[in-house]
Design a protein around this motif. Structure first.
Motif, PDB file in Angstrom:
ATOM      1  N   ASP A  48      49.368  41.086  34.362  1.00 52.73           N
ATOM      2  CA  ASP A  48      48.898  41.119  35.660  1.00 52.73           C
ATOM      3  C   ASP A  48      49.533  42.897  35.752  1.00 52.73           C
ATOM      4  N   ALA A  49      49.142  43.132  37.267  1.00 52.00           N
ATOM      5  CA  ALA A  49      49.471  44.670  36.972  1.00 52.00           C
ATOM      6  C   ALA A  49      49.757  45.578  36.573  1.00 52.00           C
ATOM      7  N   GLN A  50      51.158  44.669  35.976  1.00 50.80           N
ATOM      8  CA  GLN A  50      52.949  45.725  35.472  1.00 50.80           C
ATOM      9  C   GLN A  50      52.865  44.660  34.161  1.00 50.80           C
ATOM     10  N   ARG A 109      38.852  43.196  31.969  1.00 45.68           N
ATOM     11  CA  ARG A 109      39.397  43.118  32.970  1.00 45.68           C
ATOM     12  C   ARG A 109      38.598  41.795  33.944  1.00 45.68           C
ATOM     13  N   LEU A 110      39.609  41.264  34.586  1.00 44.73           N
ATOM     14  CA  LEU A 110      38.769  40.303  35.418  1.00 44.73           C
ATOM     15  C   LEU A 110      38.193  40.015  36.358  1.00 44.73           C
ATOM     16  N   LEU A 111      37.525  39.821  37.369  1.00 47.43           N
ATOM     17  CA  LEU A 111      36.959  39.967  38.409  1.00 47.43           C
ATOM     18  C   LEU A 111      36.628  38.989  39.309  1.00 47.43           C
ATOM     19  N   ARG A 112      37.094  38.454  40.881  1.00 43.67           N
ATOM     20  CA  ARG A 112      36.582  37.874  41.616  1.00 43.67           C
ATOM     21  C   ARG A 112      35.466  37.676  41.877  1.00 43.67           C
ATOM     22  N   GLY A 125      43.192  43.056  39.235  1.00 44.91           N
ATOM     23  CA  GLY A 125      44.304  43.160  39.069  1.00 44.91           C
ATOM     24  C   GLY A 125      44.870  42.924  38.140  1.00 44.91           C
ATOM     25  N   GLN A 126      44.203  42.072  37.093  1.00 42.77           N
ATOM     26  CA  GLN A 126      44.749  41.596  36.064  1.00 42.77           C
ATOM     27  C   GLN A 126      43.871  41.751  34.804  1.00 42.77           C
ATOM     28  N   VAL A 127      44.601  41.930  33.511  1.00 44.82           N
ATOM     29  CA  VAL A 127      43.349  41.978  32.175  1.00 44.82           C
ATOM     30  C   VAL A 127      43.623  40.383  31.191  1.00 44.82           C
ATOM     31  N   LEU A 128      42.177  40.274  30.828  1.00 45.66           N
ATOM     32  CA  LEU A 128      42.445  39.625  29.597  1.00 45.66           C
ATOM     33  C   LEU A 128      42.749  40.711  28.296  1.00 45.66           C
ATOM     34  N   LEU A 129      43.712  40.329  26.794  1.00 45.61           N
ATOM     35  CA  LEU A 129      44.196  40.059  26.326  1.00 45.61           C
ATOM     36  C   LEU A 129      43.739  39.602  24.740  1.00 45.61           C
ATOM     37  N   GLY A 130      43.135  38.981  24.385  1.00 43.57           N
ATOM     38  CA  GLY A 130      42.642  38.628  23.258  1.00 43.57           C
ATOM     39  C   GLY A 130      43.185  39.299  22.094  1.00 43.57           C
ATOM     40  N   VAL A 131      43.769  38.361  20.531  1.00 48.48           N
ATOM     41  CA  VAL A 131      44.406  38.431  19.299  1.00 48.48           C
ATOM     42  C   VAL A 131      43.010  37.595  18.389  1.00 48.48           C
TER      43      VAL A 131
END
Length: 1014
Positions: A911-913, A992-995, A1001-1007
C-alpha cells in the motif's frame, strides 16, 4: 392594520400643506436652527464596504453641504485604521468620533472600535456596548438615534456587509421622513445587508455607490429649498391651496378601491409626508401627477398602502413600560377565577413583536401564580396589512432580535434555527392573528388587557374620540388599557383610572354614560338617533340640554327680528328654555321643588289663558294671540296681550314655541272720587250702574271659570301623573332598548371573534394540508417503507412501499401490527418495537425477505414537537443492491487471491505506506515466511530488514507519486542477507496498480531469484 405603529417618541408634526409655508420640522436644536439645517448621512457597512466607500466618495463633490457618519462593524481593538483609509478616498476632513463632537457639514466622522455611537442635539456621543461582540448591532443603534434627532434631515445608506444590521434602524429613519438608500446587491461584495434592507420595502433607491451622491444632493436641494420635506403649495389663491387636499382625498379613494381601507380618518399631515416620499421616489413633483400615476399603476397603490402602514416595532419596546405593565398584570392574573381565560387584544399588531412580548410577559405571570389554577391565555392580534399578519403568524425573526430580548427569554421562548429565532409553539398557540380594522370592525370584548400603543397618534381627533369608548366597552371591569407614551385619555377621565402616567397604563372604570355612547360606535349597525325629535314626543331632558352657546344666539336673533317685549321660549310641555326681558310681572316661582315650567310659574290670572293658547297653537300648528288677558299688579289690573308663535329657522329651534307678553292700555276707574274730573251727570250714573252690573256678571263668570280651571287643574294633575307614568315606562323601554343594543353589539363582537378564529383555523388547516402534502411527497420520493405505530403498536400510518414487506391496505390503519404476517426472515419484529417503547433506544438490523431482498430495518421512538413519546417508527431501507455489490466484491477478492496464488513467481502487493496487503505462497516459500503472517507488516521489517534498501524505496516512491510519469520499473538487482537464508541476489520489478485507468495507491512488487551457478 398594519395599523401604523410609530416610535416611542412621536415623529415631528409636519406643516399643513394647505395652509401656507411649513414650519421647521421637529428635532434637536441643530434641526431648529433655521438656516443652519443640513442633512446628516449615515454610511453603514460591514464586510466588503471599503470598496463601496471609495466609489461613493470618488463621485461626491468636495463641497456638498452634507455631513457623513461612517458606522461599520469593527472588532474590539484599541485602535482603528479606518479614518486613515477613508482619508485616502476623499479631500473632506475625516475624524474619529468623540464625546460631544458637534456634527458639521462637509466632514466625515467614523465610529471608533468597541463603541456604540449616538446623536443628540447635533452632537456625537459614545456608549460602552452592553451586548457581547457577536450580538452587537451598532448600525441599528445609531440609525435610531439619528432618526429621532435629525428627523427628515436624516439619510442612511446600507452598503455591502454580512447579516441584517441596519434593517430595523432604517425603518426609524423612514418613519421620521428621512431618506433611505441601499447598495444594489449586484454591485455589493457581500449582499446580505443590502438585501435585508430591500426586504423591508422601505428603501427609496437601490443604486451603485457611484450613483448615490446624485440622489443625495437632489434630496438635500429639496430640503434646503423648502425648509423641510413635504409638499409646498403656492399661496396665490385659496383654490390653489386646496388642490393638494383634493388630491389627497382622491388618493384615499384609490386606496379604498384597491384595498378596502379608508385613510381619511388618519392625520392629514402625516399622510402628506408619506405620500411625498413616494413622489420623490418617482421624481414626481405635483400631487395631480401622482394621482394619475396611481390610476395607471395599481402596484404603486399597493406599495403606498404598505408605506402608509409603517411597522416600526420590536420586542419589549420601552422595557421600563413592560416592567410596569407586568407589575399591574400580576394582581389582575392572580384575581382571575380558576380555569378561566386571560383575554388580550392588540390592535395594530404589525409584524407581531409586541403581541409576542405580551404573551411572554403573561406566561411569566402564570408561572408566578402557579399552573395548578388552570388559567389559560388567549391573545387576539389584529392588523389591516395581510403581509404583516402572515409574517407575525409564522413567528420567525432574524437573529438581530437578540439585542432586544433578554437571554433568559431567548432561551425559554425561542428556538434558534438556520440563523433565525423561531417563536416556540407554546407561545404561538396563545395568539390568534387576524385581519381587522378598528375603524369599522366590531371590537373583541371581555378583555383583561387591551394594548394599543402608538396607533392613536396617527388617527384624527374625531376617530380617537370614537375609539376610546370602544376600548372601554371591550374591557372587563377592572381591565387594563396600555397605550403609547405619546397618547393620552384627554376627555375620557371618567372612563379610565391612570395607573402609570408615564407609560400610559390605565384601568377601566364603571360609568353609566357608556350605553349612550354605544350609539356612536363606528361599528354599530343600529340606526343613529334623528337630529330633531317630533315636537309632541321630545323628551324634556333632551330639551333642557339645548340652552347655551349657539342656541342662545339663535333665539336672540329670532327675537330681534320680530319682538322686543318680554318673552320666553318653551317646549311643547311648557319647559322654559330661554327668557328675554323682564317677565316677573307675568311669571313667578312656583311653590315646592324648583321648576322652570311655564304653566306652573304663570300667575293665576294668566294660567288658563296661557294653557289654552299653547294647546291651541300645538293642535292647529298656527300662531295664537289672546288680546285682552288680565293680570293683577300693584297699581291695579293690567291688560296683557299673549302671543304664542312657532319658531322657524335652524334645526336647533325646531318644535319650540315663543310666548310673548305685551301690556295693553287699561281704562282707569275712580277719577271723580279722586277729584280728577267734573261731577257725574245722569248719563254717567247710568253708565256706572251698567258697569257695576257687568262687573257682577263678570265676577260670576270668573267664579264659574275658576271652578272650571280647578277642574281642569285636577284633570291636568291626573294627566300629569299619567304622563309621568308614561315617561317612566318610556324610560324603562329606552333602558331595555339600550340593553338590547348592547347585547346586539356584544353579539356582533362575538361574531367578529368567531370569524377571526375561523380565519385562523382556515389558515392553520391550509398550513397543515400543505405540510401533509409535503410530507407525503417526501416519503414517496425517498422510496423508504415506513410504518408509524402508536404506544399500543397499532398502525397509524404507512407508506406505499411497506406493501413489499407486509401486505397492508389503507383499511388496515387502526389495527395492531401483530395481526399481520410479514415476508421477513426475522421473528423478533414486535419484540424489538416494544423494546424501543420501553427503553426509548433505537434498534437497527439487516434483514432478508423470503424473496431474497435485503432491508436495513431501524426502529425509533416517535417524538412529538413537545418531546412526548407517541409510539414508534419503523423504517425499511432497501439495501439489496448494496448486498449484491458486497457479494460481488467478496467474489472478486476471492478470485484475486486465487489468481495471485496461481502465479508461481514470488510477488507481493504494497500500500501507500509500503505495508504488505497481499503476499502469495511463492513469495513466502522463497524467503522462509508464512503468507498469513506477513499481511499488514512493513516491507522493510521482513526477513530481518533485508528489504530495507534505499534503491528499492526510491523506486517504490516514484510509483506511488502520482506526479511521476513512470508507472513501472524492471531489472532492479539487489543483494541482501535474508534471515535464515543468508546472502542472496534478487532481481525486482514493480508495477503501479490501476482501477478503471486511475491509480489505486498500491503497487505490485515481483521478485526473481536467479538460480545459483553450478
Amino acid at each position: 392594520m398594519k395599523q401604523p405603529v410609530p416610535p416611542a417618541d412621536a415623529p415631528p408634526t409636519p406643516p399643513n400643506p394647505a395652509s401656507g409655508p411649513a414650519a421647521a420640522p421637529a428635532g434637536g436644536p441643530r434641526a431648529r436652527a433655521g438656516a443652519n439645517k443640513f442633512p446628516v448621512v449615515a454610511l453603514c457597512g460591514s464586510a466588503g464596504s471599503l470598496e463601496a466607500f471609495e466609489e461613493f466618495f470618488g463621485a461626491l463633490p468636495e463641497r456638498s453641504g452634507l455631513a457623513f457618519v461612517v458606522v461599520t462593524h469593527l472588532g474590539p481593538t484599541p485602535y482603528s485604521q479606518l479614518p486613515q483609509v477613508l482619508q485616502n478616498f476623499t479631500p473632506l476632513p475625516v475624524v474619529e468620533a468623540t464625546d460631544g463632537l458637534r456634527v458639521r457639514p462637509n466632514h466625515v466622522y467614523v465610529i471608533p472600535p468597541d463603541a456604540d455611537l449616538s446623536l443628540l442635539h447635533g452632537c456625537l456621543f459614545l456608549l460602552r456596548p452592553t451586548q457581547p461582540p457577536g450580538h452587537r448591532l451598532p448600525i441599528n443603534f445609531f440609525l435610531e438615534s439619528l432618526a429621532k434627532d435629525a428627523g427628515p434631515w436624516a439619510a442612511c445608506i446600507i452598503f455591502s456587509g454580512l447579516g441584517a444590521d441596519g434593517s430595523a434602524g432604517l425603518k426609524a429613519v423612514m418613519e421620521n421622513f428621512g431618506m433611505v438608500v441601499a447598495q444594489d446587491p449586484a454591485t455589493a461584495a457581500f449582499d446580505a445587508m443590502p438585501r435585508a434592507a430591500l426586504a423591508t420595502e422601505f428603501v427609496d433607491f437601490a443604486l451603485a455607490p457611484a450613483q448615490m451622491p446624485t440622489e443625495l444632493l437632489a434630496y438635500a436641494a429639496r430640503l434646503q429649498a423648502s425648509g423641510g420635506p413635504g409638499p409646498r403649495l403656492p399661496l396665490t389663491t385659496a383654490a390653489a391651496a386646496a388642490q393638494p387636499a383634493h388630491a389627497l382625498q382622491k388618493i384615499f379613494v384609490l386606496i379604498r378601491q384597491r384595498t378596502g381601507h379608508d385613510f381619511s380618518f388618519y392625520k392629514r399631515n402625516t399622510m402628506f409626508r408619506r405620500i411625498e416620499r413616494r413622489m420623490n421616489a418617482h421624481q414626481i413633483k405635483e400631487f395631480a401627477d401622482y394621482v394619475r400615476y396611481l390610476q395607471h399603476n395599481p402596484a404603486e397603490v399597493e406599495q403606498l398602502f404598505r408605506e402608509l402602514l409603517i411597522g416600526v416595532t420590536k420586542f419589549f419596546r420601552d422595557p421600563a413600560a413592560f416592567q410596569s405593565l407586568q407589575a399591574h398584570l400580576q394582581p389582575l392574573v392572580l384575581a382571575k377565577e380558576p380555569r378561566s381565560t386571560v383575554r388580550v387584544w392588540a390592535p395594530g399588531c404589525s409584524t407581531g413583536e409586541e403581541v409576542y412580548s405580551l404573551a411572554m410577559l403573561l406566561l411569566e405571570c402564570l408561572d408566578a401564580v402557579g399552573h395548578s389554577r388552570g388559567l389559560k391565555l388567549q391573545l387576539f392580534a389584529t392588523d389591516i396589512a395581510p403581509d404583516a399578519i402572515d409574517f407575525a403568524r409564522a413567528g420567525r425573526y432574524p437573529a438581530t432580535i437578540a439585542a432586544d430580548v433578554p437571554p433568559e427569554r431567548l432561551a425559554r421562548f425561542f428556538n434558534l434555527e438556520d440563523g433565525h429565532y423561531q417563536i416556540r409553539k407554546e407561545v404561538r398557540d396563545t395568539v390568534v392573528f387576524a385581519l381587522h380594522d378598528v375603524n369599522k370592525d366590531a371590537p373583541f370584548t371581555k378583555l383583561d388587557l387591551l394594548c394599543c400603543r402608538n396607533l392613536l397618534i396617527y388617527l384624527s381627533a374625531e376617530l380617537q374620540r370614537n375609539l376610546l369608548p370602544v376600548f372601554h366597552y371591550a374591557l372587563r371591569p377592572g381591565g387594563i388599557l396600555f397605550l403609547g407614551p405619546s397618547e393620552n385619555l384627554t376627555g375620557f377621565q371618567d372612563l379610565f383610572q391612570p395607573l402609570d402616567g408615564k407609560w400610559k397604563i390605565s384601568r377601566r372604570l364603571e360609568t353609566t354614560a357608556l350605553p349612550t355612547r354605544l350609539l356612536n360606535f363606528p361599528f354599530s349597525l343600529s340606526p343613529r338617533p334623528p337630529a330633531a325629535a317630533h315636537p309632541a314626543t321630545m323628551p324634556s331632558a333632551a330639551a333642557a340640554a339645548r340652552p347655551g352657546g349657539p342656541f342662545a344666539a339663535l333665539v336672540q336673533k329670532n327675537l330681534l327680528t320680530a319682538y322686543t317685549p318680554p318673552a320666553v321660549v318653551i317646549t311643547p310641555k311648557g319647559e322654559i328654555l330661554y327668557v328675554n326681558g323682564r317677565t316677573g310681572k307675568y311669571l313667578e316661582p312656583a311653590p315646592g321643588v324648583g321648576t322652570l315650567n311655564l304653566f306652573e310659574m304663570a300667575r293665576d290670572e294668566l294660567r288658563v289663558e296661557l294653557s289654552g293658547a299653547v294647546h291651541q297653537a300645538l293642535q292647529t300648528q298656527k300662531d295664537v294671540t289672546v288680546a285682552r288677558a288680565r293680570v293683577a299688579t300693584a297699581t291695579g289690573p293690567q291688560l296683557v296681550r299673549l302671543s304664542v308663535r312657532h319658531l322657524e329657522g335652524p334645526e336647533a329651534l325646531a318644535g319650540l314655541l315663543l310666548v310673548a307678553f305685551e301690556d295693553q292700555p287699561t281704562p282707569r276707574r275712580g277719577r271723580r272720587a279722586k277729584g280728577e274730573g267734573p261731577d257725574e251727570g245722569p248719563a254717567a250714573a247710568a253708565s256706572r250702574d251698567a258697569a257695576a252690573a257687568l262687573d257682577q256678571e263678570l265676577q260670576y263668570t270668573k267664579r264659574r271659570l275658576q271652578t272650571t280651571v280647578e277642574e281642569m287643574e285636577s284633570s291636568l294633575e291626573e294627566l300629569k301623573s299619567a304622563n309621568e307614568e308614561l315617561q317612566s315606562a318610556n324610560e324603562e323601554l329606552q333602558s331595555t332598548n339600550e340593553e338590547a343594543m348592547t347585547n346586539k353589539e356584544e353579539m356582533q363582537s362575538l361574531n367578529e371573534e368567531l370569524m377571526t378564529l375561523n380565519m385562523q383555523y382556515l389558515a392553520k388547516t391550509e398550513e397543515f394540508s400543505q405540510t401533509a402534502s409535503d410530507m407525503k411527497n417526501l416519503l414517496d420520493a425517498t422510496e423508504i417503507a415506513i410504518i408509524f405505530l402508536d404506544n399500543n403498536l397499532t398502525i397509524k400510518r404507512f407508506t406505499p412501499h411497506v406493501r413489499d414487506i407486509i401486505n397492508l391496505l389503507p383499511s388496515d390503519v387502526g389495527r395492531p401490527l401483530a395481526h399481520f404476517a410479514s415476508n421477513l426472515r426475522y421473528e423478533h419484529l414486535l419484540r424489538d418495537a416494544q423494546q424501543v417503547l420501553d427503553r426509548l433506544t433505537s434498534v437497527e438490523a439487516n434483514i432478508q425477505t423470503t424473496g431474497g431482498a435485503w432491508y436495513t430495518m431501524r426502529i425509533l421512538p416517535y417524538r412529538s414537537i413537545d418531546n412526548y413519546i407517541n409510539g414508534a417508527v419503523l423504517t425499511f431501507t432497501d439495501v439489496t443492491a448494496l448486498k449484491q455489490l458486497e457479494a460481488q466484491l467478496q467474489e472478486t477478492a476471492r478470485f484475486a487471491d486465487s489468481l495471485q496464488e496461481a502465479v508461481p513467481q514470488p510477488s507481493v502487493v504494497l500500500d501507500a505506506q509500503l505495508c504488505v496487503r497481499l503476499a502469495n505462497n511463492a513469495f513466502a516459500e522463497a524467503f522462509g515466511l508464512v503468507a498469513a503472517d506477513v499481511r499488514g507488516q512493513p516491507l522493510a521489517a521482513l526477513s530481518g530488514g533485508a528489504w530495507n534498501q534505499p534503491a528499492l524505496r526510491a523506486q517504490l516512491a516514484q510509483l506511488l507519486d502520482l506526479a511521476h510519469p513512470h508507472d513501472q520499473f524492471d531489472g532492479l538487482a539487489l543483494t541482501a542477507n535474508f534471515a535464515g537464508l543468508g546472502p542472496r541476489r534478487v532481481v525486482l520489478y514493480g508495477r503501479r496498480l490501476l482501477r478503471q485507468g486511475q491509480p489505486t495507491g498500491q503497487v505490485l512488487l515481483g521478485v526473481e531469484v536467479p538460480s545459483p551457478p553450478a
